[in-house]
Design a protein around this motif. Structure first.
Motif, mmCIF file in Angstrom:
data_model
loop_
_atom_site.group_PDB
_atom_site.id
_atom_site.type_symbol
_atom_site.label_atom_id
_atom_site.label_comp_id
_atom_site.label_asym_id
_atom_site.label_seq_id
_atom_site.Cartn_x
_atom_site.Cartn_y
_atom_site.Cartn_z
ATOM 1 N N PRO A 14 0.816 -1.230 0.000
ATOM 2 C CA PRO A 14 0.000 0.000 0.000
ATOM 3 C C PRO A 14 0.843 1.270 0.000
ATOM 4 N N LEU A 15 2.004 1.232 0.683
ATOM 5 C CA LEU A 15 2.882 2.394 0.693
ATOM 6 C C LEU A 15 3.374 2.705 -0.719
ATOM 7 N N LEU A 16 3.831 1.669 -1.429
ATOM 8 C CA LEU A 16 4.309 1.879 -2.795
ATOM 9 C C LEU A 16 3.180 2.332 -3.715
ATOM 10 N N LEU A 17 1.988 1.754 -3.538
ATOM 11 C CA LEU A 17 0.850 2.186 -4.345
ATOM 12 C C LEU A 17 0.502 3.650 -4.076
ATOM 13 N N ALA A 18 0.554 4.035 -2.809
ATOM 14 C CA ALA A 18 0.266 5.433 -2.472
ATOM 15 C C ALA A 18 1.313 6.367 -3.081
ATOM 16 N N ILE A 19 2.593 5.975 -3.003
ATOM 17 C CA ILE A 19 3.650 6.809 -3.580
ATOM 18 C C ILE A 19 3.497 6.878 -5.100
ATOM 19 N N MET A 200 10.220 13.364 -9.630
ATOM 20 C CA MET A 200 10.087 11.913 -9.622
ATOM 21 C C MET A 200 11.277 11.258 -8.933
ATOM 22 N N GLY A 201 12.466 11.831 -9.130
ATOM 23 C CA GLY A 201 13.634 11.298 -8.428
ATOM 24 C C GLY A 201 13.501 11.419 -6.927
ATOM 25 N N VAL A 202 13.003 12.591 -6.482
ATOM 26 C CA VAL A 202 12.797 12.774 -5.036
ATOM 27 C C VAL A 202 11.756 11.789 -4.507
ATOM 28 N N ILE A 203 10.651 11.631 -5.270
ATOM 29 C CA ILE A 203 9.608 10.688 -4.838
ATOM 30 C C ILE A 203 10.161 9.263 -4.808
ATOM 31 N N ILE A 206 12.242 8.936 -1.763
ATOM 32 C CA ILE A 206 11.378 8.785 -0.584
ATOM 33 C C ILE A 206 10.794 7.378 -0.521
ATOM 34 N N ALA A 207 10.391 6.848 -1.694
ATOM 35 C CA ALA A 207 9.832 5.494 -1.722
ATOM 36 C C ALA A 207 10.864 4.467 -1.278
ATOM 37 N N VAL A 208 12.107 4.617 -1.752
ATOM 38 C CA VAL A 208 13.156 3.666 -1.364
ATOM 39 C C VAL A 208 13.424 3.752 0.133
#
Length: 449
Positions: A14-19, A200-203, A206-208
């Motif tokens: 869900p975290l990855l889907l939200a990101i 997108m790089g920042v996102i 953050i996702a990683v």
């Protein structure tokens, strides 16, 4: 797949889907912002260029206004010289045509001077000079046309503004190439792409980081839970060992204090009867008969003790007759042994196969032993009932009660309670225990097919 891994995946996915959803929204909003900038910047640039061109032509006409009053060739030549000298930038110049389409002045393309371009058409087939002259006759204005750019030699779009000099029958005009507007649009697009890529790089970063934090938290939780589980397993193993030793000690005590003493007594009686039978006296036979009768009674008592011990380990009635008769036998023996009245009510159609019946029977045994040893009760109420998909057992006494939390927390005192709870919960059931000054209530509910 392990349960902990499933929990980690349920947290990460869900975290990855939200990101990903946030990234998609950011991209869409950035594109919308770029389109909005285009919608604002391009009209503003075009308006600025239009005003600029109009001002240029107005200034050019003002610069030759003092000459138009003279209708002579010298004045016209002087006007063309003045207009030829007016320039702005590499590709900014003025051109002059007469109303028939003949070129009178073209500073960047002097080879066109003297030619009549009335029939000139652009690559799209539109008449270039005719459109310029038509707009000039209508009082002047803006015209979009295609012309060769002097600095590059390429054919490009151009925005022109033309006006007439009615005294001489001239058309005076100038123009600006609109490729800089296209270049501005491309710059906006490039900057938008760079901004979107950076965002997108920042996102992604953050996702990683968030994924690593969730994974590390899951790993730490896994290690902590595993350590706690190992500690609980070791404690449970110790409790099982202690329980086994206590049970062995109980059985050994029963055999030593009960069966062994009774067998010794029977042995003495039989030896006494044997000695009397060897005496010649007449009354020895009657004494031997009485001694043998006492020996037979002792053997029956020993058999009763053996039966009681074996029933404590595994009652045969639980396997042969079922749960309710086996419980009835335990309750009767408890009442006879302890003197505590027991009111037992059980549904007649109860069938508890396998582990469920054993668990309920052991629960009853442990509860009655605790009542006999600790409760100081005068009455016990037992209810065994059938529920949809389950069997419910409740045992209530009117004893002095105890502190449930304190006893459950003590490894020495709470072993029986924890054993009952674990036995019920291991089969998917529910175990509840409450106690106070008015007595203790134990209830259990086990699912059965």
């Amino acid at each position: 797949m392990q349960l902990r891994l499933k929990f980690v995946l349920l947290a990460i996915v869900p975290l990855l889907l939200a990101i990903a959803a946030v990234a998609a929204v950011v991209k869409l909003q950035s594109q919308a912002l770029t389109d909005a900038e285009h919608a604002i910047v391009e009209p503003a640039l075009m308006d600025s260029r239009r005003h600029e061109l109009q001002n240029y032509v107005t200034l050019a006409l003002a610069s030759i206004a003092h000459l138009t009053a003279r209708d002579e060739a010298a004045a016209r030549d002087e006007a063309l010289r003045v207009l030829r000298q007016l320039e702005f930038g590499n590709d900014g110049y003025f051109f002059v045509y007469d109303l028939s389409g003949q070129v009178l002045m073209h500073p960047r393309q002097p080879d066109l001077v003297g030619q009549n371009l009335w029939e000139l058409r652009d690559p799209q087939g539109r008449p270039t000079i005719q459109n310029l002259l038509s707009r000039a006759r209508d009082g002047g204005g803006f015209v979009d046309f295609i012309w060769q750019r002097p600095s590059t030699g390429r054919i490009e779009n151009k925005l022109g503004y033309v006006a007439t000099v009615p005294q001489w029958g001239w058309m005076v005009g100038t123009g600006l190439y609109t490729d800089d507007i296209v270049a501005a649009r491309e710059r906006i697009d490039r900057q938008a792409r760079v901004a979107i890529r950076n965002t997108m790089g920042v996102i992604a970063g953050i996702a990683v980081v968030a994924t690593l934090l969730v994974a590390l938290a899951g790993l730490a939780l896994n290690v902590s839970d595993r350590r706690d589980a190992e500690l609980k397993m070791r404690e449970l193993a110790r409790q099982v060992v202690r329980s086994q030793e206590n049970e062995r000690a109980r059985v050994a005590g029963e055999l030593h204090d009960g069966v062994s003493q009774s067998l010794v007594s029977v042995k003495f009686l039989l030896e006494s009867a044997q000695a009397r039978l060897e005496q010649p006296a007449a009354d020895a036979l009657d004494a031997a008969r009485r001694t043998l009768a006492r020996g037979v009674a002792g053997v029956e008592e020993v058999l009763g003790d053996v039966r009681r011990i074996s029933h404590g380990l595994r009652p045969t009635m639980l396997d042969t007759l079922g749960l309710v008769p086996a419980m009835k036998q335990v309750v009767d023996e408890f009442a006879q042994r302890s003197g505590i009245a027991v009111d037992m009510q059980a549904d007649a159609d109860i069938v508890a196969p396998g582990d469920a019946g054993t668990a309920l029977f052991r629960l009853l045994q442990e509860a009655l032993n605790n009542i006999e040893r600790h409760a100081r009760a005068g009455r016990v109420e037992l209810r065994l009932s059938r529920e949809p998909g389950a069997i419910a057992l409740s045992i209530r006494d009117d004893g002095r009660g105890f502190d449930v939390e304190a006893v459950s927390a003590s490894p020495q005192r709470g072993l029986g309670l924890s054993s009952m709870r674990e036995r019920v919960e291991a089969l998917g059931g529910r175990f509840d225990l409450s106690s106070g000054g008015s007595g203790t209530l134990l209830s259990a509910r086990l699912p059965v097919a």
